[in-house]
Design a protein around this motif. Structure first.
Motif, short mmCIF file in Angstrom:
data_model
loop_
_atom_site.label_atom_id
_atom_site.label_comp_id
_atom_site.label_asym_id
_atom_site.label_seq_id
_atom_site.Cartn_x
_atom_site.Cartn_y
_atom_site.Cartn_z
N SER A 174 0.82 -1.21 0.00
CA SER A 174 0.00 0.00 0.00
C SER A 174 0.85 1.26 0.00
O SER A 174 0.32 2.37 0.05
CB SER A 174 -0.92 0.00 1.24
N ALA A 175 2.18 1.13 -0.06
CA ALA A 175 3.08 2.29 -0.05
C ALA A 175 2.85 3.15 -1.28
O ALA A 175 2.77 2.65 -2.40
CB ALA A 175 4.52 1.84 0.02
N THR A 176 2.76 4.46 -1.09
CA THR A 176 2.45 5.37 -2.20
C THR A 176 3.51 6.44 -2.44
O THR A 176 3.47 7.13 -3.45
CB THR A 176 1.10 6.07 -1.96
N ASP A 177 4.45 6.61 -1.52
CA ASP A 177 5.49 7.63 -1.68
C ASP A 177 6.39 7.25 -2.86
O ASP A 177 7.01 6.19 -2.85
CB ASP A 177 6.30 7.75 -0.40
N PRO A 178 6.51 8.11 -3.89
CA PRO A 178 7.33 7.78 -5.06
C PRO A 178 8.81 7.67 -4.75
O PRO A 178 9.58 7.16 -5.58
CB PRO A 178 7.05 8.94 -6.02
N LYS A 179 9.24 8.13 -3.59
CA LYS A 179 10.66 8.02 -3.21
C LYS A 179 10.97 6.74 -2.46
O LYS A 179 12.09 6.53 -2.00
CB LYS A 179 11.06 9.23 -2.37
N ASN A 180 9.97 5.86 -2.36
CA ASN A 180 10.18 4.57 -1.72
C ASN A 180 10.62 3.53 -2.74
O ASN A 180 10.19 3.54 -3.90
CB ASN A 180 8.90 4.08 -1.05
N HIS A 193 12.94 4.43 2.13
CA HIS A 193 12.97 5.75 1.50
C HIS A 193 14.38 6.00 0.97
O HIS A 193 15.36 5.88 1.71
CB HIS A 193 12.58 6.82 2.52
N VAL A 194 14.50 6.35 -0.30
CA VAL A 194 15.82 6.45 -0.92
C VAL A 194 16.65 7.61 -0.38
O VAL A 194 17.88 7.58 -0.45
CB VAL A 194 15.69 6.57 -2.45
N LYS A 195 16.01 8.65 0.17
CA LYS A 195 16.75 9.80 0.67
C LYS A 195 17.10 9.67 2.15
O LYS A 195 18.23 9.91 2.55
CB LYS A 195 15.92 11.08 0.46
#
Length: 258
Positions: A169-175, A243-245
């Motif tokens: 269900s993850a929606t953050d595009p940086k994930n 999270h990539v950042k």
């Protein structure tokens, strides 16, 4: 007669007190259980280790202890064997440049040096991998405070590969979703280097890791090459969202094979 009545009243009062205490205890236990169920905390432990490092065996052994103690709780263990120790006389058969790069990516995020044994919890706290007290405290804190994003995971074996299906269900595009093929336990008789002559045991060894961007899709499949001598009961798949950042991990899951 008066004495008999007093005894009867006394017995009744004792029974009433015991019943009340039993009910109170049950209610307290239900409350504690409810709190645990509602918490949905989790802990992902990433250990960076090497067979060429004399300080690493205690950290590897600790991974085995934690794996056994927390096997029924949402604690997910991953051991990455790095390759930068290989030049010192012993080549770790589980090591890879990819594992070393993963550890190096954490260095600026956590403002930490690259060393072994290093253990990172949920992508946001790092410890010496054999620091048992600090690691256990971090696990307890994560299980109590870190809310978990749901991941559905399954794995199917064919003659040549393993197909893993995922949905989140993850929606953050940086994930990103990192899916790992993990060997639960192995051992090595070390012939050279700092651990020469020692028989080392390892737990939760990462052999392959696939990275999937969650920018456009929250479900799909990914494949792993079937390892030589593969035995389903000795392996599992562990996935987690990162999270990539910030490096922070927001959810994890694991599955066996069918």
């Amino acid at each position: 007669m008066i004495l008999k009545n007093l005894i009867t009243v006394s017995a009744f009062t004792a029974l009433l007190f015991a019943t009340s205490a039993f009910i109170h205890q049950n209610e307290e236990q239900k409350s504690i259980q409810h709190s645990t169920d509602e918490n949905h905390g989790f802990a992902v432990l990433e250990l960076f280790t090497s067979e060429g490092c004399s300080s690493c065996p205690p950290a590897d052994e600790l991974m085995g202890k934690i794996e056994e103690e927390y096997k029924d709780q949402p604690v997910y263990l991953l051991s990455y064997h790095v390759d930068y120790w290989n030049r010192l006389g012993w080549k770790d058969r589980f090591s890879s440049a990819e594992n070393s790069r993963r550890q190096q990516q954490y260095s600026p995020i956590l403002n930490s040096q690259v060393y072994t044994p290093q253990l990172i919890v949920n992508g946001k706290k790092e410890f010496v991998g054999s620091d048992e007290n600090s690691i256990r405290n971090a696990i307890r804190e994560a299980l109590f405070t870190d809310k978990k994003t749901n991941i559905e995971l399954s794995a199917v074996i064919s003659q040549k590969d393993i197909t893993v299906s995922y949905k989140t269900s993850a929606t953050d595009p940086k994930n990103i979703l990192l899916i790992n093929l993990v060997e639960k336990h192995a051992s090595t008789q070390v012939g050279k280097g700092e651990n020469e002559g020692r028989h080392l045991h390892h737990w939760q060894i990462v052999h392959q890791q696939n990275s999937i961007s969650l920018n456009k899709q929250q479900e799909g499949t990914t494949k792993f090459k079937l390892p030589e001598g593969f035995s389903p009961e000795r392996w599992e798949v562990i996935a987690f969202i990162q999270h990539v950042k910030t490096g922070q991990i927001s959810g994890s899951a694991k599955t066996s094979f069918r």
